[in-house]
Write an enzyme that holds these catalytic residues in place. Structure first.
Site, PDB file in Angstrom:
ATOM      1  N   ARG A  52     -11.965  12.717  18.919  1.00  0.00           N
ATOM      2  CA  ARG A  52     -11.078  11.564  18.766  1.00  0.00           C
ATOM      3  C   ARG A  52     -11.742  10.325  19.344  1.00  0.00           C
ATOM      4  O   ARG A  52     -12.766  10.418  20.016  1.00  0.00           O
ATOM      5  CB  ARG A  52      -9.735  11.833  19.462  1.00  0.00           C
ATOM      6  N   ARG A  92      -7.793  10.648   9.197  1.00  0.00           N
ATOM      7  CA  ARG A  92      -7.109   9.711  10.115  1.00  0.00           C
ATOM      8  C   ARG A  92      -7.312   8.305   9.549  1.00  0.00           C
ATOM      9  O   ARG A  92      -8.448   7.895   9.306  1.00  0.00           O
ATOM     10  CB  ARG A  92      -7.677   9.791  11.551  1.00  0.00           C
ATOM     11  N   ASP A 232      -9.339   0.511  17.622  1.00  0.00           N
ATOM     12  CA  ASP A 232      -9.605   1.331  16.430  1.00  0.00           C
ATOM     13  C   ASP A 232      -9.970   0.491  15.224  1.00  0.00           C
ATOM     14  O   ASP A 232     -10.610   0.974  14.303  1.00  0.00           O
ATOM     15  CB  ASP A 232      -8.388   2.199  16.116  1.00  0.00           C
ATOM     16  N   LYS A 243      -4.382   2.171  20.659  1.00  0.00           N
ATOM     17  CA  LYS A 243      -3.386   3.193  21.012  1.00  0.00           C
ATOM     18  C   LYS A 243      -2.013   2.579  21.289  1.00  0.00           C
ATOM     19  O   LYS A 243      -1.912   1.535  21.937  1.00  0.00           O
ATOM     20  CB  LYS A 243      -3.893   3.959  22.239  1.00  0.00           C
TER      21      LYS A 243
HETATM   22  O1  MRU Z   1      -5.617   8.748  18.983  1.00  0.00           O
HETATM   23  P1  MRU Z   1      -6.921   8.515  19.688  1.00  0.00           P
HETATM   24  O2  MRU Z   1      -7.040   9.271  20.954  1.00  0.00           O
HETATM   25  O3  MRU Z   1      -8.099   8.739  18.765  1.00  0.00           O
HETATM   26  O4  MRU Z   1      -6.898   6.966  20.040  1.00  0.00           O
HETATM   27  C1  MRU Z   1      -8.027   6.388  20.631  1.00  0.00           C
HETATM   28  C2  MRU Z   1      -7.857   4.957  20.991  1.00  0.00           C
HETATM   29  O5  MRU Z   1      -6.844   4.348  20.746  1.00  0.00           O
HETATM   30  C3  MRU Z   1      -9.054   4.265  21.584  1.00  0.00           C
HETATM   31  O6  MRU Z   1      -8.661   3.252  22.452  1.00  0.00           O
HETATM   32  C4  MRU Z   1      -9.902   3.667  20.460  1.00  0.00           C
HETATM   33  O7  MRU Z   1     -10.181   4.631  19.473  1.00  0.00           O
HETATM   34  C5  MRU Z   1     -11.171   3.097  20.957  1.00  0.00           C
HETATM   35  S1  MRU Z   1     -12.338   4.311  21.435  1.00  0.00           S
HETATM   36  C6  MRU Z   1     -13.715   3.456  21.889  1.00  0.00           C
END
Ligand code: MRU
Length: 337
Positions: A52, A92, A232, A243
């Site tokens: 992830r 995703r 993301d 997130k």
């Molecule tokens: O659902 P996740 O755990 O994949 O979410 C991750 C995040 O929101 C991170 O902050 C984002 O991917 C940046 S990682 C450098």
């Protein structure tokens, strides 16, 4: 050259033709690598968050795609590659890195498996050096005795090497600077509690874990000097998906006049998405929220939210710090590479 020498295990391993992902669902209790033998394994690992974090799922998808056509005859390879790419992209939707990494392989002139794998390795190496540069540009923000807040996990586990939001922290720590990090637990999957707190503590950084609703009172008491989060997808105009819970922190930070920074590698800027409202927000299953304790009621479980650019003090990028960010500055910065 900066090496990642803290004792955090690598998220993605590709050695002697074999691919394995550190299974982040089991952390921190167990350090277990899931050997990825098929495209289905990779899709399952991405969907279930075994692997992830925006950059990590891009790198994972690139390796998995390249490996998935290793035994496919040359005359069918490009068609199969495109079909597999679509399946990976559907695993995703919010992080741009996944689709961008897959498209980068599709766009190659030839789809020889060795060349595809070499491209996946190049993507992985580029990611490491982007993290190092984010660290260098962001490190001056970590003042002696600062109290920094971060959310979710934008660390080594979500990327490679130093992570993005964590890179300035790792470099400041290595330079001997004293500071303290508040880590939100990040409901419902607890990436903050299980991953970020563990990662930073493993590296010897002074960490305090807090529940997601604590930052308001900490900011009111002047106990947070700076917020750094990952992302993301950054839309063309600077609106930023991260997130769920990030938007709330940005609103609080503006209210309490706390600088709010987003660490953003070039691979997470998406000039093809005009603004935040165009970003697809992944919604996840009720089971993640209900667990075994809650009543069986309807659940709404969005995995991400969008912070408008006007709430963002600056972007810490691999190309430099962008303060007072807007579309022109972002486009100029990322086109310079
Ligand atoms: O659902 P996740 O755990 O994949 O979410 C991750 C995040 O929101 C991170 O902050 C984002 O991917 C940046 S990682 C450098």
């Amino acid at each position: 050259m900066i090496r990642f020498s803290e004792r955090v295990p690598e998220t993605i391993r590709f050695e002697r033709g074999r691919l394995a992902f550190l299974d982040q669902r089991k952390l921190p209790a167990e350090v277990h690598y899931w050997q990825i033998d098929t495209l289905d394994d990779a899709i399952e690992a991405i969907r279930t968050l075994a692997v992830r974090g925006a950059p990590a799922i891009g790198i994972a998808a690139a390796y998995a795609l390249a490996l998935s056509v290793r035994d496919v005859p040359a005359e069918r390879r490009t068609a199969v590659l495109h079909a597999h790419a679509e399946r990976l992209k559907g695993s995703r939707p919010t992080a741009v890195n996944l689709a961008a990494a897959v498209d980068r392989l599709l766009a190659m002139q030839t789809h020889e498996p060795e060349l595809l794998l070499a491209e996946a390795e190049r993507l992985h190496a580029e990611d490491r050096s982007m993290c190092a540069r984010i660290g260098q540009f962001g490190m001056p923000l970590i003042r002696p005795d600062a109290n920094v807040l971060t959310h979710c996990n934008a660390g080594a586990l979500a990327v490679s090497a130093l992570g993005t939001a964590t890179a300035p922290l790792y470099l400041a720590h290595r330079a001997g600077r004293k500071f303290h990090v508040w880590v939100d637990e990040t409901r419902p999957l607890l990436q903050g509690a299980r991953l970020t707190a563990w990662e930073l503590a493993t590296a010897g950084i002074d960490v305090t874990l807090i529940c997601d609703h604590v930052p308001a009172s900490l900011m009111a008491a002047g106990r947070i000097d700076l917020v750094i989060v990952g992302t993301d997808r950054v839309a063309r105009n600077g609106d930023t998906a991260n997130k769920i819970g990030t938007l709330g922190l940005a609103v609080l930070a503006q209210h309490f006049k706390v600088p709010f920074y987003v660490a953003c590698p070039a691979t997470t800027y998406d000039p093809d998405t005009p603004e935040g409202s165009s970003i697809i927000i992944e919604t996840r299953g009720a089971d993640e929220v209900l667990g075994t304790q809650a009543a069986a009621v309807n659940v709404y479980n969005p995995a991400f939210d969008v912070t408008p650019v006007n709430l963002i003090t600056g972007f810490i990028t691999d190309q430099g710090l962008i303060t007072a960010p807007d579309q022109d500055r972002l486009l100029r910065t990322f086109r310079r590479q």
